[in-house]
Design a protein around this motif. Structure first.
Motif, short mmCIF file in Angstrom:
data_model
loop_
_atom_site.label_atom_id
_atom_site.label_comp_id
_atom_site.label_asym_id
_atom_site.label_seq_id
_atom_site.Cartn_x
_atom_site.Cartn_y
_atom_site.Cartn_z
N TYR A 136 -0.18 8.92 9.25
CA TYR A 136 -0.40 10.27 9.78
C TYR A 136 -0.93 11.20 8.69
CZ TYR A 136 1.35 9.77 14.54
OH TYR A 136 1.48 9.44 15.87
N PHE A 137 -0.40 11.09 7.49
CA PHE A 137 -0.89 11.90 6.37
C PHE A 137 -2.37 11.64 6.14
CE2 PHE A 137 -2.04 11.97 1.89
CZ PHE A 137 -1.67 13.26 1.49
N ASN A 138 -2.76 10.37 6.06
CA ASN A 138 -4.16 10.04 5.80
C ASN A 138 -5.06 10.53 6.92
OD1 ASN A 138 -3.61 8.75 3.36
ND2 ASN A 138 -3.39 6.73 4.30
N HIS A 139 -4.61 10.38 8.16
CA HIS A 139 -5.42 10.84 9.29
C HIS A 139 -5.57 12.36 9.25
CE1 HIS A 139 -7.21 10.46 13.31
NE2 HIS A 139 -6.61 11.62 13.56
N GLY A 140 -4.48 13.07 9.01
CA GLY A 140 -4.55 14.53 8.95
C GLY A 140 -5.42 15.03 7.83
N ARG A 141 -5.36 14.37 6.69
CA ARG A 141 -6.22 14.77 5.56
C ARG A 141 -7.68 14.53 5.91
NH1 ARG A 141 -5.13 11.94 -0.14
NH2 ARG A 141 -5.70 10.15 1.16
N ASN A 142 -7.98 13.41 6.56
CA ASN A 142 -9.37 13.13 6.96
C ASN A 142 -9.87 14.16 7.97
OD1 ASN A 142 -9.50 10.90 5.32
ND2 ASN A 142 -8.94 9.45 6.92
N ALA A 153 0.83 -1.21 0.00
CA ALA A 153 0.00 0.00 0.00
C ALA A 153 0.86 1.25 0.00
CB ALA A 153 -0.95 -0.01 1.19
N VAL A 154 1.96 1.21 0.74
CA VAL A 154 2.87 2.36 0.77
C VAL A 154 3.46 2.60 -0.61
CG1 VAL A 154 5.06 3.22 1.69
CG2 VAL A 154 3.42 2.13 3.22
N LEU A 155 4.00 1.56 -1.21
CA LEU A 155 4.69 1.72 -2.49
C LEU A 155 3.75 2.09 -3.63
CD1 LEU A 155 7.24 -1.23 -2.22
CD2 LEU A 155 7.69 1.22 -1.95
N SER A 156 2.50 1.66 -3.54
CA SER A 156 1.54 1.97 -4.61
C SER A 156 0.79 3.29 -4.39
CB SER A 156 0.52 0.84 -4.75
OG SER A 156 -0.27 0.71 -3.57
N HIS A 157 1.03 3.94 -3.25
CA HIS A 157 0.38 5.21 -2.93
C HIS A 157 0.72 6.23 -4.01
CE1 HIS A 157 0.34 8.85 0.06
NE2 HIS A 157 -0.78 8.78 -0.61
N GLY A 158 -0.27 6.59 -4.83
CA GLY A 158 0.04 7.46 -5.96
C GLY A 158 -1.13 8.25 -6.49
N PHE A 159 -0.86 8.97 -7.57
CA PHE A 159 -1.81 9.95 -8.10
C PHE A 159 -1.69 10.04 -9.62
CE2 PHE A 159 -0.17 11.14 -3.94
CZ PHE A 159 -1.34 11.25 -3.20
N ALA A 212 8.99 2.91 8.25
CA ALA A 212 8.83 4.26 8.81
C ALA A 212 7.92 5.11 7.95
CB ALA A 212 10.19 4.93 8.96
N ASP A 213 7.95 4.92 6.62
CA ASP A 213 7.06 5.72 5.78
C ASP A 213 5.62 5.22 5.81
OD1 ASP A 213 7.85 3.46 4.35
OD2 ASP A 213 8.44 4.55 2.54
N ALA A 214 5.39 4.02 6.34
CA ALA A 214 4.02 3.59 6.60
C ALA A 214 3.43 4.41 7.74
CB ALA A 214 3.97 2.10 6.95
N VAL A 215 4.26 4.75 8.72
CA VAL A 215 3.82 5.62 9.81
C VAL A 215 3.50 7.01 9.25
CG1 VAL A 215 4.46 6.69 12.01
CG2 VAL A 215 5.17 4.33 11.49
N GLU A 216 4.42 7.54 8.44
CA GLU A 216 4.17 8.86 7.81
C GLU A 216 2.88 8.85 6.99
OE1 GLU A 216 3.79 10.57 4.18
OE2 GLU A 216 5.68 9.50 4.03
N MET A 217 2.66 7.79 6.21
CA MET A 217 1.45 7.71 5.38
C MET A 217 0.19 7.64 6.24
SD MET A 217 0.64 4.99 2.34
CE MET A 217 -1.03 4.79 1.69
N GLY A 275 15.29 5.99 4.23
CA GLY A 275 16.36 6.15 5.18
C GLY A 275 15.81 6.82 6.44
N ARG A 276 16.58 7.70 6.99
CA ARG A 276 16.14 8.43 8.18
C ARG A 276 15.10 9.50 7.83
NH1 ARG A 276 15.30 8.34 13.58
NH2 ARG A 276 15.73 10.35 14.56
N ALA A 277 15.29 10.17 6.69
CA ALA A 277 14.42 11.30 6.32
C ALA A 277 13.01 10.84 5.96
CB ALA A 277 15.03 12.05 5.14
N LEU A 278 12.04 11.60 6.44
CA LEU A 278 10.63 11.35 6.13
C LEU A 278 9.97 12.67 5.75
CD1 LEU A 278 9.71 9.00 9.12
CD2 LEU A 278 10.08 8.29 6.74
N ILE A 279 8.78 12.58 5.19
CA ILE A 279 8.03 13.76 4.79
C ILE A 279 7.33 14.38 5.99
CG2 ILE A 279 6.11 14.60 3.36
CD1 ILE A 279 6.78 12.20 1.45
N LEU A 280 7.37 15.69 6.07
CA LEU A 280 6.58 16.45 7.04
C LEU A 280 5.82 17.51 6.25
CD1 LEU A 280 5.65 17.30 9.85
CD2 LEU A 280 7.77 18.62 10.09
N ASP A 281 4.49 17.37 6.18
CA ASP A 281 3.67 18.35 5.48
C ASP A 281 2.49 18.74 6.34
OD1 ASP A 281 1.84 16.26 5.32
OD2 ASP A 281 2.02 16.00 3.15
#
Length: 217
Positions: free
Chosen positions: A205-211, A8-14, A198-203, A148-154
């Motif tokens: 949080y992203f989905n929750h924040g968007r909702n 789901a993480v890797l296919s997350h797209g637009f 780690a990016d599953a956690v970011e995703m 890696g260590r870096a993740l998205i913060l939006d």
């Protein structure tokens, strides 16, 4: 909070149209967009997996562009405004800045890389704020399809951090380096505890924040 699977993480797209972007960037930077999976009516699809591969397979400017394309998706009306980063910065300056940031990441100094791209700092590019330069950090720091260590913060991650964890954090930033470091520590700790990327956690949080944002509006 439910954390998405690796697939789901890797296919997350637009969906997007390459023609929205290619006239606004140097010719050598946008060619890969046409190579992404084609869909109907001249649309293509960019997934998180493409973002993670961009720096290695295409180059650093292409990774920055991929972050913009992926982060903007089918919202064509936003393209002109967001593409100003490519219009209003010297091409060599973009190359040099991204190369310096990538070198900082390779040395293991993730928060220093973040700091260097903030307004007024050595590698800042005009019009490029944390919501999109952390996408570049995330892509540039990735190896073999994994973060890696870096993740998205939006904005949506920030909304979720406030709603779920009670953080005193603004929705739109810019966020201080200490806030980014705290987010990385938080996300990687959850990932280790839950046995997920780690990016599953970011995703999540992203989905929750968007909702949360959609419900409020």
């Amino acid at each position: 909070m439910e954390y998405p699977s690796e697939d789901a993480v890797l296919s997350h797209g637009f969906r997007f149209r390459p023609i929205w972007w290619t006239p606004r960037v140097p010719e050598a930077w946008g060619g890969f967009l046409e190579q992404l999976p084609a869909q109907e009516r001249a649309y293509h699809r960019i997934a998180r997996a493409d973002l993670l591969a961009a720096a290695t397979d295409q180059g650093l400017p292409q990774a920055l562009l991929a972050g913009y394309v992926w982060g903007t998706g089918s919202s064509a009306f936003l393209v002109g405004r967001r593409a100003r980063v490519f219009r209003d910065n010297d091409v060599q300056r973009v190359h040099d800045s991204l190369a310096a940031v990538a070198a900082t990441l390779r040395s293991g100094n993730t928060v220093d890389a973040y700091t260097s791209m903030l307004r007024g700092q050595s590698q800042n590019l005009k019009h490029l704020g944390p919501s999109f330069f952390t996408k570049f950090l995330y892509a540039s720091d990735a190896r073999r399809g994994r973060p890696g260590r870096a993740l998205i913060l939006d904005q949506f991650v920030a909304v979720a951090l406030k709603a779920v964890d009670g953080w005193d954090i603004s929705r739109n930033g810019p966020w201080e380096s200490s806030t980014y470091e705290r987010w990385l520590d938080h996300a990687h700790r959850i990932a280790a505890d839950e046995g997920v990327r780690a990016d599953a956690v970011e995703m999540a949080y992203f989905n929750h924040g968007r909702n949360v944002t959609t419900t409020r509006s």
